[in-house]
Design a protein around this motif. Sequence first.
Motif, PDB file in Angstrom:
ATOM      1  N   ASN A 210      43.491  36.503   0.170  1.00 53.97           N
ATOM      2  CA  ASN A 210      43.783  37.019   1.508  1.00 53.97           C
ATOM      3  C   ASN A 210      42.474  36.454   2.495  1.00 53.97           C
ATOM      4  OD1 ASN A 210      45.631  38.935   0.814  1.00 53.97           O
ATOM      5  ND2 ASN A 210      44.169  40.183  -0.150  1.00 53.97           N
ATOM      6  N   GLY A 211      42.169  35.261   1.899  1.00 48.34           N
ATOM      7  CA  GLY A 211      41.071  34.686   2.709  1.00 48.34           C
ATOM      8  C   GLY A 211      41.531  33.857   4.203  1.00 48.34           C
ATOM      9  N   TYR A 212      42.653  33.630   3.698  1.00 50.62           N
ATOM     10  CA  TYR A 212      43.361  32.829   4.904  1.00 50.62           C
ATOM     11  C   TYR A 212      44.881  32.895   5.132  1.00 50.62           C
ATOM     12  CZ  TYR A 212      44.004  28.973   1.500  1.00 50.62           C
ATOM     13  OH  TYR A 212      44.488  28.107   0.498  1.00 50.62           O
ATOM     14  N   ILE A 213      45.504  32.663   6.079  1.00 50.42           N
ATOM     15  CA  ILE A 213      46.869  32.565   6.157  1.00 50.42           C
ATOM     16  C   ILE A 213      47.331  31.430   6.789  1.00 50.42           C
ATOM     17  CG2 ILE A 213      46.613  33.913   8.507  1.00 50.42           C
ATOM     18  CD1 ILE A 213      49.613  34.888   7.729  1.00 50.42           C
ATOM     19  N   ASP A 214      47.899  30.620   6.335  1.00 51.61           N
ATOM     20  CA  ASP A 214      48.717  29.256   6.774  1.00 51.61           C
ATOM     21  C   ASP A 214      49.817  29.406   7.714  1.00 51.61           C
ATOM     22  OD1 ASP A 214      46.837  27.614   5.593  1.00 51.61           O
ATOM     23  OD2 ASP A 214      48.139  27.205   3.534  1.00 51.61           O
ATOM     24  N   LEU A 265      40.039  20.961  13.501  1.00 53.81           N
ATOM     25  CA  LEU A 265      41.518  20.763  14.251  1.00 53.81           C
ATOM     26  C   LEU A 265      41.240  19.730  15.270  1.00 53.81           C
ATOM     27  CD1 LEU A 265      43.030  24.220  14.762  1.00 53.81           C
ATOM     28  CD2 LEU A 265      43.864  22.624  13.203  1.00 53.81           C
ATOM     29  N   THR A 266      42.124  19.003  15.720  1.00 52.44           N
ATOM     30  CA  THR A 266      41.907  17.712  16.501  1.00 52.44           C
ATOM     31  C   THR A 266      42.958  17.923  17.885  1.00 52.44           C
ATOM     32  OG1 THR A 266      43.347  16.310  15.336  1.00 52.44           O
ATOM     33  CG2 THR A 266      40.947  16.055  15.020  1.00 52.44           C
ATOM     34  N   GLY A 267      43.926  18.592  17.613  1.00 53.54           N
ATOM     35  CA  GLY A 267      45.113  19.067  18.410  1.00 53.54           C
ATOM     36  C   GLY A 267      46.534  18.296  17.995  1.00 53.54           C
ATOM     37  N   GLY A 268      47.524  18.775  18.099  1.00 59.67           N
ATOM     38  CA  GLY A 268      48.772  18.429  17.910  1.00 59.67           C
ATOM     39  C   GLY A 268      49.246  18.651  16.431  1.00 59.67           C
ATOM     40  N   GLU A 269      48.506  19.825  15.763  1.00 53.91           N
ATOM     41  CA  GLU A 269      48.906  20.106  14.403  1.00 53.91           C
ATOM     42  C   GLU A 269      50.075  21.052  14.369  1.00 53.91           C
ATOM     43  OE1 GLU A 269      44.647  18.889  14.396  1.00 53.91           O
ATOM     44  OE2 GLU A 269      45.742  20.397  15.638  1.00 53.91           O
ATOM     45  N   SER A 270      51.004  20.864  13.502  1.00 55.47           N
ATOM     46  CA  SER A 270      52.145  21.932  13.301  1.00 55.47           C
ATOM     47  C   SER A 270      52.022  22.906  12.464  1.00 55.47           C
ATOM     48  CB  SER A 270      53.372  21.102  13.120  1.00 55.47           C
ATOM     49  OG  SER A 270      53.270  20.342  11.718  1.00 55.47           O
ATOM     50  N   MET A 271      50.846  22.533  11.527  1.00 58.60           N
ATOM     51  CA  MET A 271      50.268  23.839  10.624  1.00 58.60           C
ATOM     52  C   MET A 271      48.989  23.982  10.743  1.00 58.60           C
ATOM     53  SD  MET A 271      50.801  23.878   6.456  1.00 58.60           S
ATOM     54  CE  MET A 271      52.616  24.250   6.461  1.00 58.60           C
ATOM     55  N   ILE A 272      48.406  25.079  10.711  1.00 62.34           N
ATOM     56  CA  ILE A 272      47.197  25.627  11.029  1.00 62.34           C
ATOM     57  C   ILE A 272      46.600  26.758   9.754  1.00 62.34           C
ATOM     58  CG2 ILE A 272      47.057  25.049  13.337  1.00 62.34           C
ATOM     59  CD1 ILE A 272      47.105  27.956  13.925  1.00 62.34           C
ATOM     60  N   ARG A 273      45.309  26.600   9.451  1.00 62.61           N
ATOM     61  CA  ARG A 273      44.808  27.534   8.322  1.00 62.61           C
ATOM     62  C   ARG A 273      43.927  28.632   9.240  1.00 62.61           C
ATOM     63  NH1 ARG A 273      43.386  25.795   2.780  1.00 62.61           N
ATOM     64  NH2 ARG A 273      45.732  25.911   2.871  1.00 62.61           N
ATOM     65  N   VAL A 274      44.318  29.975   9.209  1.00 62.44           N
ATOM     66  CA  VAL A 274      43.363  30.789   9.963  1.00 62.44           C
ATOM     67  C   VAL A 274      42.789  31.659   9.077  1.00 62.44           C
ATOM     68  CG1 VAL A 274      43.631  32.963  11.540  1.00 62.44           C
ATOM     69  CG2 VAL A 274      45.321  31.244  11.677  1.00 62.44           C
ATOM     70  N   HIS A 275      41.532  31.572   9.027  1.00 59.77           N
ATOM     71  CA  HIS A 275      40.617  32.201   7.934  1.00 59.77           C
ATOM     72  C   HIS A 275      40.341  33.437   8.770  1.00 59.77           C
ATOM     73  CE1 HIS A 275      39.898  28.170   5.834  1.00 59.77           C
ATOM     74  NE2 HIS A 275      40.319  27.530   7.137  1.00 59.77           N
ATOM     75  N   VAL A 276      40.287  34.729   7.970  1.00 56.82           N
ATOM     76  CA  VAL A 276      40.235  35.585   8.441  1.00 56.82           C
ATOM     77  C   VAL A 276      39.118  36.580   7.147  1.00 56.82           C
ATOM     78  CG1 VAL A 276      42.381  35.980   9.233  1.00 56.82           C
ATOM     79  CG2 VAL A 276      42.139  36.561   6.661  1.00 56.82           C
ATOM     80  N   SER A 277      38.614  37.571   7.652  1.00 53.71           N
ATOM     81  CA  SER A 277      37.841  38.486   6.857  1.00 53.71           C
ATOM     82  C   SER A 277      38.166  40.045   7.147  1.00 53.71           C
ATOM     83  CB  SER A 277      36.329  38.274   6.912  1.00 53.71           C
ATOM     84  OG  SER A 277      36.004  38.637   8.117  1.00 53.71           O
ATOM     85  N   PHE A 278      38.064  41.121   6.197  1.00 53.50           N
ATOM     86  CA  PHE A 278      38.534  42.306   6.427  1.00 53.50           C
ATOM     87  C   PHE A 278      37.406  43.258   6.274  1.00 53.50           C
ATOM     88  CE2 PHE A 278      42.342  40.011   5.058  1.00 53.50           C
ATOM     89  CZ  PHE A 278      43.351  40.236   5.860  1.00 53.50           C
ATOM     90  N   THR A 279      37.461  44.194   7.057  1.00 51.13           N
ATOM     91  CA  THR A 279      36.466  45.387   6.847  1.00 51.13           C
ATOM     92  C   THR A 279      37.104  46.435   5.937  1.00 51.13           C
ATOM     93  OG1 THR A 279      35.453  45.082   9.022  1.00 51.13           O
ATOM     94  CG2 THR A 279      34.980  47.352   7.944  1.00 51.13           C
ATOM     95  N   GLY A 280      36.693  46.747   4.963  1.00 51.51           N
ATOM     96  CA  GLY A 280      37.343  47.770   4.002  1.00 51.51           C
ATOM     97  C   GLY A 280      38.047  46.946   2.960  1.00 51.51           C
TER      98      GLY A 280
END
Length: 458
Positions: A210-214, A265-280
């Motif tokens: 659960n550390g990131y979502i692509d 990121l440099t711009g123009g990516e069709s896939m990105i990785r969103v790094h997240v953290s949770f409280t709890g």
Amino acid sequence: MTDYAGNKTVVLFIIDTVFPEVTGVTDGNTYGASGVTPVYTGGTAELNGEPYDSGTFINRHGDYTLIVQDKAGNTITVSFVIDRESPMITEKSMTSDNSNHSQIAREGDIVTLSFRTAEAATISNMRAYIEGVTVDAVTLDDAGDKDPLTWRAYFPVDSSTKNGLPVFHFDLTDEVGNHRSYYTNFSSVNSVTVDTKAPEIISSVVQPNNGYIDVTFSEGVFGGTDGKLAIDKSDIKAVTSDGTSDGNPSSVTIDSITKTDGSELTGGESMIRVHVSFTGEVTKGDTLEIMTVNGAIRDQVGNIIADDQTTGEKTLNTTLGYTWDEATNTITLTGLTVEDNTSGDRVQLITARDDLSIYDADFQTRPTNIGGSNSLISISAGLDKAEFWNTGDGLFANAVGSGKIQLELVALGNMISDDTIMKQDNLQLYIQDAEASERKITLSFNIDSTREDTIILN
């Protein structure tokens, strides 16, 4: 004529100053495939240096010179051209009036075909297609100049315009009737791409911990207003929901956004990785949703992604833990919910030869639910078939109560001594999801014969 003696001689002659007459062809004219039939009166003629008989039909493509001379030497020359070639386009280009990208057109832009003919010609039946669909409202004009060889055709792009590469189709007819149907066969490099469709989120995958979502988009995406910057974490938002109503996780934070390899990121990516953290703590049933911020993300030409674009609620992965009690040979799972118990997480046992090689097909036991009952649930030992005759005895993994597994060492009776069991020093226990067959925990045990056959967690 009379001489001194009175003799007379009469000489008759004609003074001819009239040039031969040629009909059927006019000097300086150009004729088409229908040809000409020159006719002359009196004398002889040559056509391009070869003898020519009056009334002979001519329709071969080329330049001609007809010379006719009468007996008095009066000569007339007629030059003409037979043109059987279809009119040609010598120059062409297609552009968009998009201020940022002349080869891409979005809604409100105008796509223009500019071309030049090799000779004066009439243009008719001008139309345009995109992916086989007819484009409405194509306009043809003289390109705004007085040059009879230059032309311009154009159409506006609106929300109903088909996306893709435009193809113009028209007819050319020159002054002598030669005709050609013409298609603009531009490659994607030299053509204009009509793009009125905004990017969309088409898929997403949550990492196991659960550390990131692509997140995958339908095309390359940008931030800013000019379609040149990379997106950043302010362009999206993350929402988490508490699927078990235990108050956790209470919130989620977007830590950063990167490429899927972790680089910037440099711009123009069709896939990105969103790094997240949770409280709890995350438990089974909790979800994560990524949504776009209104007006923040666009494609290369400026089509803005809709503000309702979302990954949808993605189920977070439950992280299982465990504790081991050597005194009772019991494994207690942590992070396990009631739903886990009833939906069927499974216990599986694998044993190995002395060389520690694993044979899943031979040694995997049948799956058994963890919990859901306080009764003792035995699992086939699955001992090494090359070492044991009877797989009904050996090491058992038992589900005892909710989220508890107890290991039990059972002697093989008179057939094989306990010493044989003690050779098994890489007994592996798998905890895996019943529905997805995803392995959650792998534990390895051995048997210590020096301590009364104690089962030891490696």
